[in-house]
Motif scaffolding. Structure first.
Motif, PDB file in Angstrom:
ATOM      1  N   ALA A 332       0.816  -0.776  -0.154  1.00 24.85           N
ATOM      2  CA  ALA A 332       0.193  -0.031  -0.176  1.00 24.85           C
ATOM      3  C   ALA A 332       0.391   0.992  -0.115  1.00 24.85           C
ATOM      4  O   ALA A 332       0.361   2.576  -0.192  1.00 24.85           O
ATOM      5  N   GLY A 333       2.182   1.174   0.288  1.00 23.60           N
ATOM      6  CA  GLY A 333       3.147   2.472   0.171  1.00 23.60           C
ATOM      7  C   GLY A 333       3.840   3.108   1.421  1.00 23.60           C
ATOM      8  O   GLY A 333       4.070   3.521   0.972  1.00 23.60           O
ATOM      9  N   TYR A 334       3.424   2.231   2.406  1.00 20.79           N
ATOM     10  CA  TYR A 334       4.100   2.147   3.586  1.00 20.79           C
ATOM     11  C   TYR A 334       5.794   1.899   3.378  1.00 20.79           C
ATOM     12  O   TYR A 334       6.115   0.734   3.003  1.00 20.79           O
ATOM     13  N   ASP A 335       6.768   3.221   3.860  1.00 17.03           N
ATOM     14  CA  ASP A 335       7.971   3.042   3.797  1.00 17.03           C
ATOM     15  C   ASP A 335       8.340   2.363   5.609  1.00 17.03           C
ATOM     16  O   ASP A 335       7.838   1.890   5.674  1.00 17.03           O
ATOM     17  N   ASP A 336       9.393   1.892   5.225  1.00 18.57           N
ATOM     18  CA  ASP A 336      10.478   2.090   6.761  1.00 18.57           C
ATOM     19  C   ASP A 336      10.154   2.203   7.495  1.00 18.57           C
ATOM     20  O   ASP A 336       9.974   2.092   8.519  1.00 18.57           O
ATOM     21  N   ASP A 337      10.320   3.600   7.496  1.00 15.81           N
ATOM     22  CA  ASP A 337      10.107   4.303   8.922  1.00 15.81           C
ATOM     23  C   ASP A 337       8.630   4.344   8.686  1.00 15.81           C
ATOM     24  O   ASP A 337       8.179   4.536  10.225  1.00 15.81           O
ATOM     25  N   THR A 338       7.848   4.725   8.286  1.00 18.65           N
ATOM     26  CA  THR A 338       6.439   4.148   8.858  1.00 18.65           C
ATOM     27  C   THR A 338       6.338   3.106   8.941  1.00 18.65           C
ATOM     28  O   THR A 338       5.327   2.852  10.223  1.00 18.65           O
ATOM     29  N   LEU A 339       6.894   1.867   8.479  1.00 19.19           N
ATOM     30  CA  LEU A 339       6.704  -0.246   9.844  1.00 19.19           C
ATOM     31  C   LEU A 339       7.154   0.299  10.864  1.00 19.19           C
ATOM     32  O   LEU A 339       5.975  -0.304  11.179  1.00 19.19           O
ATOM     33  N   ARG A 340       8.223   1.066  10.785  1.00 16.31           N
ATOM     34  CA  ARG A 340       8.847   0.920  12.409  1.00 16.31           C
ATOM     35  C   ARG A 340       7.730   1.351  13.583  1.00 16.31           C
ATOM     36  O   ARG A 340       7.551   0.993  14.563  1.00 16.31           O
ATOM     37  N   LYS A 341       6.697   2.980  12.897  1.00 12.49           N
ATOM     38  CA  LYS A 341       6.497   2.930  13.661  1.00 12.49           C
ATOM     39  C   LYS A 341       5.131   2.475  14.216  1.00 12.49           C
ATOM     40  O   LYS A 341       4.701   2.102  14.992  1.00 12.49           O
ATOM     41  N   ILE A 342       4.502   1.602  12.844  1.00 11.88           N
ATOM     42  CA  ILE A 342       3.120   0.947  13.519  1.00 11.88           C
ATOM     43  C   ILE A 342       2.963  -0.333  13.769  1.00 11.88           C
ATOM     44  O   ILE A 342       2.244  -0.694  14.253  1.00 11.88           O
ATOM     45  N   THR A 343       4.252  -0.554  13.660  1.00 12.72           N
ATOM     46  CA  THR A 343       4.342  -2.605  14.014  1.00 12.72           C
ATOM     47  C   THR A 343       5.020  -2.116  15.526  1.00 12.72           C
ATOM     48  O   THR A 343       4.561  -2.751  16.416  1.00 12.72           O
ATOM     49  N   HIS A 344       5.753  -1.546  15.827  1.00 11.56           N
ATOM     50  CA  HIS A 344       6.495  -0.985  16.997  1.00 11.56           C
ATOM     51  C   HIS A 344       6.728   0.112  18.174  1.00 11.56           C
ATOM     52  O   HIS A 344       5.897   0.481  19.428  1.00 11.56           O
ATOM     53  N   GLY A 345       6.769   0.664  17.125  1.00 10.78           N
ATOM     54  CA  GLY A 345       7.755   2.436  17.262  1.00 10.78           C
ATOM     55  C   GLY A 345       6.290   3.616  18.665  1.00 10.78           C
ATOM     56  O   GLY A 345       6.805   3.753  19.455  1.00 10.78           O
ATOM     57  N   ASN A 346       5.888   3.129  17.749  1.00 13.18           N
ATOM     58  CA  ASN A 346       4.534   3.901  18.278  1.00 13.18           C
ATOM     59  C   ASN A 346       4.026   3.263  20.228  1.00 13.18           C
ATOM     60  O   ASN A 346       3.211   4.614  20.537  1.00 13.18           O
ATOM     61  N   TRP A 347       3.731   2.570  19.791  1.00  7.75           N
ATOM     62  CA  TRP A 347       3.473   1.448  21.763  1.00  7.75           C
ATOM     63  C   TRP A 347       4.453   1.947  22.243  1.00  7.75           C
ATOM     64  O   TRP A 347       4.213   2.303  22.800  1.00  7.75           O
ATOM     65  N   VAL A 348       6.226   1.944  22.062  1.00  8.43           N
ATOM     66  CA  VAL A 348       7.145   2.271  23.121  1.00  8.43           C
ATOM     67  C   VAL A 348       6.889   3.336  23.381  1.00  8.43           C
ATOM     68  O   VAL A 348       6.674   3.998  24.562  1.00  8.43           O
ATOM     69  N   ARG A 349       6.688   4.449  21.912  1.00  4.67           N
ATOM     70  CA  ARG A 349       6.348   6.356  22.538  1.00  4.67           C
ATOM     71  C   ARG A 349       4.915   5.881  23.723  1.00  4.67           C
ATOM     72  O   ARG A 349       5.556   6.829  24.942  1.00  4.67           O
ATOM     73  N   VAL A 350       4.045   5.476  23.060  1.00  9.17           N
ATOM     74  CA  VAL A 350       3.528   6.172  24.491  1.00  9.17           C
ATOM     75  C   VAL A 350       3.288   5.492  25.455  1.00  9.17           C
ATOM     76  O   VAL A 350       2.458   6.295  26.173  1.00  9.17           O
ATOM     77  N   LEU A 351       3.512   4.180  25.340  1.00 11.59           N
ATOM     78  CA  LEU A 351       4.631   3.729  26.738  1.00 11.59           C
ATOM     79  C   LEU A 351       5.130   4.248  28.136  1.00 11.59           C
ATOM     80  O   LEU A 351       4.800   4.631  29.263  1.00 11.59           O
ATOM     81  N   ARG A 352       5.991   4.696  27.107  1.00 15.36           N
ATOM     82  CA  ARG A 352       7.103   6.143  27.530  1.00 15.36           C
ATOM     83  C   ARG A 352       6.809   6.870  28.096  1.00 15.36           C
ATOM     84  O   ARG A 352       6.985   7.033  29.265  1.00 15.36           O
ATOM     85  N   LYS A 353       6.296   7.515  28.066  1.00 14.43           N
ATOM     86  CA  LYS A 353       4.873   8.728  28.335  1.00 14.43           C
ATOM     87  C   LYS A 353       4.199   8.272  29.179  1.00 14.43           C
ATOM     88  O   LYS A 353       4.231   9.569  29.884  1.00 14.43           O
ATOM     89  N   THR A 354       3.358   7.646  29.137  1.00 16.38           N
ATOM     90  CA  THR A 354       2.656   7.093  29.926  1.00 16.38           C
ATOM     91  C   THR A 354       2.847   6.438  31.558  1.00 16.38           C
ATOM     92  O   THR A 354       2.830   6.997  32.447  1.00 16.38           O
ATOM     93  N   TRP A 355       4.284   6.196  31.009  1.00 17.55           N
ATOM     94  CA  TRP A 355       4.297   5.200  32.737  1.00 17.55           C
ATOM     95  C   TRP A 355       5.694   6.072  32.969  1.00 17.55           C
ATOM     96  O   TRP A 355       6.199   6.090  33.974  1.00 17.55           O
ATOM     97  N   GLY A 356       6.136   7.506  32.337  1.00 20.47           N
ATOM     98  CA  GLY A 356       7.008   8.648  33.056  1.00 20.47           C
ATOM     99  C   GLY A 356       8.209   7.969  32.852  1.00 20.47           C
ATOM    100  O   GLY A 356       8.777   8.092  33.917  1.00 20.47           O
TER     101      GLY A 356
END
Length: 357
Positions: A332-356
């Protein structure tokens, strides 16, 4: 590029309940490849599954299962399922204790292959070195007592994510019944105890999961919580008008909090017709991620499969099929940087922010 270069950290699975149910009947275990269920360690390795939220869900009692009148009714346009019954707290707590213990046993027996993570640094380390990362999550706060003593005890044990409800009422809030087509505005908001629980979760930095919560409860959490708003396994109501999915207004609130949505792979919550049809293309997952990325930003979208708890597309099958999901996004045209975000990077980001951290 292979999926193993994009380890998938997933917003929700019910493998612990599946193993718990099968253990009592002499069934499968987590370390042996099986042809039933969706997750075990061998298939997780095949699919590039780096870990996820491992749900502790307390099922209805045997007596409740035998009660008539709670079957799904198919309507001209979709379906309706009556609201499930509230659980007894003593039963819920003892069952949650047993299921939680099963996760710790898996960790102990894995010889370093599985780790229950309690910090974002631990999560990132596991994703980097190939250890399967498990976040202890409660799907429904029924095991928590009114004084919240159990919340503190379970937090010390490793609880880092709490869904206030499953699709039933409890002393804290009310979930949505399963209906299609229907709005998620199906009942009252948080109780006073529910508001107290939100404050306690903020204090402990336990992530609050908005999945299964009705709309009034959602807005109560949005008004009270100082953490990012997160729904671990849901989809876009505009594309599939299920009670389980989020409206545009709810999505806008998640965006405003810099929160996160994990897209559910359950086919009936993806399809425009709400049908539980296994011959559903993987492009339906892409369609919802596309919509959410446009609405709330690509940094706030990930996966929330509901493996071992829902009906998957036959084109996915089980966790070993995650490679095909990633391939669908690449096509569908998702590049490597975007794939890293949706596969795991975004979860790491929000958990880091939530868990302090």
């Amino acid at each position: 590029m292979t999926t193993t270069e994009f380890p998938v950290f997933d917003g929700h699975n019910d493998v612990l309940l599946d193993l718990y149910d099968r253990e009592r009947g002499g069934g499968r275990n987590f370390f042996t490849r099986a042809e039933r269920g969706h997750i075990d360690l061998p298939r997780a390795r095949e699919g590039g599954f780096g870990g996820g939220f491992f749900a502790v869900y307390v099922p209805a009692t045997p007596a409740q299962h035998r009660m008539p009148g709670f079957e799904t009714v198919h309507t001209e346009l979709g379906y309706e399922t009556p609201m499930a019954l509230e659980l007894d707290q003593t039963y819920a707590q003892s069952t949650a204790m047993a299921i939680t213990a099963s996760l710790f046993r898996i960790e102990d027996e894995s010889k370093g292959q599985v780790k229950v993570v309690r910090t974002a640094d631990e999560l990132q380390m596991c994703l980097d070195n190939g250890t399967l990362a498990a976040v202890l999550h409660f799907e429904g706060a029924e095991p928590i007592d009114p004084d919240l003593d159990a919340l503190y005890v379970f937090h010390r044990a490793g609880l880092r994510s709490l869904g206030l409800v499953w699709s039933r009422p409890n002393i804290f809030a009310q979930g949505v019944p399963f209906r299609f087509p229907h709005a998620p505005d199906t009942g009252p908001g948080l109780t006073d105890l529910g508001k107290k629980l939100v404050s306690a979760c903020n204090h402990l930095r336990v992530m609050i999961d908005l999945a299964h919560l009705n709309e009034k409860g959602f807005w109560d959490v949005a008004a009270l919580s100082d953490a990012p708003l997160v729904a671990t396994h849901t989809a876009a109501h505009a594309l599939s008008p299920s009670t389980r999915n989020l409206t545009d207004r709810q999505l806008d609130a998640i965006k405003g909090s810099d929160g996160m949505v994990g897209v559910n792979f359950n086919v009936r919550d993806l399809r425009a017709d709400g049908k539980s049809e296994t011959d559903t293309p993987l492009t339906e997952i892409v369609r919802h991620v596309d919509y959410l990325a446009e609405r709330i930003g690509i940094d706030r979208v990930g996966f929330g499969s509901d493996f071992d708890g829902a009906t998957m597309s036959k084109h996915l099958g089980d966790v070993s099929g995650l490679r095909r999901v990633v391939d669908a996004f690449r096509e569908a045209g998702y590049d490597d940087d975007t794939l890293r975000k949706i596969t795991h990077g975004n979860w790491v980001r929000v958990l880091r922010k939530t868990w302090g951290e």
